[in-house]
Design a protein around this motif. Structure first.
Motif, mmCIF file in Angstrom:
data_model
loop_
_atom_site.group_PDB
_atom_site.id
_atom_site.type_symbol
_atom_site.label_atom_id
_atom_site.label_comp_id
_atom_site.label_asym_id
_atom_site.label_seq_id
_atom_site.Cartn_x
_atom_site.Cartn_y
_atom_site.Cartn_z
ATOM 1 N N ARG A 181 2.619 34.849 48.453
ATOM 2 C CA ARG A 181 1.694 35.874 47.954
ATOM 3 C C ARG A 181 2.314 36.693 46.827
ATOM 4 O O ARG A 181 1.647 36.978 45.828
ATOM 5 C CB ARG A 181 1.244 36.776 49.102
ATOM 6 N N SER A 182 3.569 37.087 46.974
ATOM 7 C CA SER A 182 4.173 37.910 45.916
ATOM 8 C C SER A 182 4.366 37.107 44.637
ATOM 9 O O SER A 182 4.149 37.630 43.529
ATOM 10 C CB SER A 182 5.505 38.493 46.390
ATOM 11 N N PHE A 183 4.753 35.842 44.756
ATOM 12 C CA PHE A 183 4.911 35.012 43.553
ATOM 13 C C PHE A 183 3.550 34.761 42.897
ATOM 14 O O PHE A 183 3.465 34.715 41.662
ATOM 15 C CB PHE A 183 5.573 33.678 43.899
ATOM 16 N N ALA A 184 2.498 34.585 43.703
ATOM 17 C CA ALA A 184 1.164 34.392 43.131
ATOM 18 C C ALA A 184 0.731 35.641 42.356
ATOM 19 O O ALA A 184 0.104 35.531 41.293
ATOM 20 C CB ALA A 184 0.170 34.070 44.232
ATOM 21 N N CYS A 185 1.072 36.811 42.887
ATOM 22 C CA CYS A 185 0.754 38.048 42.164
ATOM 23 C C CYS A 185 1.504 38.093 40.833
ATOM 24 O O CYS A 185 0.915 38.350 39.770
ATOM 25 C CB CYS A 185 1.138 39.269 42.991
ATOM 26 N N LEU A 186 2.800 37.840 40.872
ATOM 27 C CA LEU A 186 3.617 37.916 39.662
ATOM 28 C C LEU A 186 3.235 36.849 38.645
ATOM 29 O O LEU A 186 3.318 37.067 37.429
ATOM 30 C CB LEU A 186 5.095 37.770 40.029
#
Length: 389
Positions: free
Chosen positions: A57-62
């Motif tokens: 999820r955090s990589f998808a946001c970034l």
């Protein structure tokens, strides 16, 4: 392979995983088709894929998209690298970023995005762990330690460390268990090392080792590992002292390598069918390492946290209660029933034990213990139950 080519391969594999294909299957299929990829290339691609799944999820946001490409853009931004230096289109690297990709992406804001958990699991972690929920979730974003168990019936830790060093493996003792070593360098040489081939060390998580050390059994005990899997826990118990060792699993295929592993470790473990577990009863100790969510081990199998659903978790807790009740009938008077999971969720741990005790008033919970996700080991739970004499 160039760094860019490795990223391109990871993108291809991640897209397959996001479409529902198991990560190991996708990695194996890619490796078979990529004959040009050396062992270091395969390891690097695997590391990219697993880290992206840990931090989905955090990589998808970034990265601005929940795709293989978006995840790898996010991964580069997370480590402070400029994606334009990798997404060049040269040497089999991914095609250059579009203007939209350069401006897309932002820091994770929601709890689920920041902690890399499904929203419903954010709630479950909070209810189970309280103030420890956030550290546990963040710990799952990093790689797990590689730990070994020294077979102290054959070698002590100092001797094992020296043997491993001869094969280019650097390891040091861990305080979590008297048998535990952490590997700092040379992990990929373990399976070919003399210490491993001769049964002096086994791969085993530090928390699992600590739990096996905590179990109470008399010398010469009859011990049954009721959900044995590959048999690592019964081998750990057999290395402690003399006894008669039995293993059972609902799927006997999981135990296919156990006889050879036991021989290598210098002990004998009898693999039993379900009827045979009853015929050989009673036992001084019955260990139930039950099927669970594996939430304490999601650093090692990160796609599992995205595939778990509330419905599947409810199925697991029902199965855990049923296994515990079945195994309790096999324990001799005065004996021990040990319940373990590699989960950090209360519904699989303390709640299952509370339900068992409410239906089995004669049993006593002597102690239970939880090991947190840490640099020494995975999240793990043990309940030590005593049957009246």
């Amino acid at each position: 392979m160039t760094p860019g080519a490795r990223v391109a391969a990871a993108i291809e594999i991640l897209d397959q995983v996001l479409d529902g294909q198991p990560a190991e299957q996708s990695l194996t299929r890619w490796a078979r088709g990529a004959r040009y990829a050396g062992s270091k290339d395969r390891a690097a691609v695997r590391d990219h894929v697993f880290q992206a799944l840990r931090c989905l999820r955090s990589f998808a946001c970034l990265g601005g998209a929940r795709t293989g490409r978006g995840l790898m853009i996010g991964a580069l931004r997370d480590e402070g690298a400029d994606p334009d230096t990798v997404f060049t289109g040269e040497g089999h690297a991914p095609t250059p970023l579009s203007d939209a990709e350069r401006t897309a992406g932002s820091a994770p804001e929601s709890e689920g995005d920041r902690l890399d958990l499904p929203d419903w699991l954010v709630t479950a972690f909070g209810a189970s762990l309280g103030e420890a929920a956030e550290p546990a979730a963040l710990a799952l974003r990093a790689r797990a330690p590689i730990t070994l168990r020294v077979n102290q019936s054959l070698k002590n830790r100092s001797q094992a460390i020296a043997m491993l060093s001869e094969d280019g493996i650097q390891a040091t003792p861990l305080d979590i268990a008297s048998t535990a070593l952490i590997v700092h360098d040379g992990a990929r040489r373990i399976n070919g090392s003399t210490a491993y081939r001769d049964g002096f060390v086994e791969l085993q998580d530090g928390s699992s080792q600590a739990a096996m050390e905590a179990l109470d059994m008399p010398d010469g005990a009859r011990v049954l590992d009721y959900c044995a899997g590959g048999g690592g826990k019964i081998l750990a118990l057999a290395a402690r002292q003399s006894g008669t060792w039995f293993a059972h699993d609902a799927d006997p295929r999981r135990m296919k390598d156990l006889p050879a592993r036991a021989e290598r470790a210098g002990c004998t473990v009898s693999c039993l069918s379900t009827p045979d577990t009853v015929a050989q009863a009673p036992y001084h100790l019955v260990l139930c390492d039950v099927p669970c969510s594996g939430s304490g081990t999601w650093r090692r199998a990160p796609e599992a946290k995205w595939r778990l659903t509330p419905e599947r978790l409810a199925e697991l807790t029902g199965l855990q209660a049923a296994i515990l009740s079945e195994a309790a009938t096999l324990v001799r008077p005065g004996g021990v029933l040990a319940y373990t999971t590699c989960s950090v969720l209360a519904c699989e741990n303390a709640d299952v034990i509370a339900e068992f005790l409410s239906n089995s008033e004669c049993w006593t919970l002597e102690f239970d213990r939880s090991w947190p996700i840490s640099d020494d080991g995975d999240g793990f739970y043990l309940a030590h139950l005593r049957k009246p004499a």
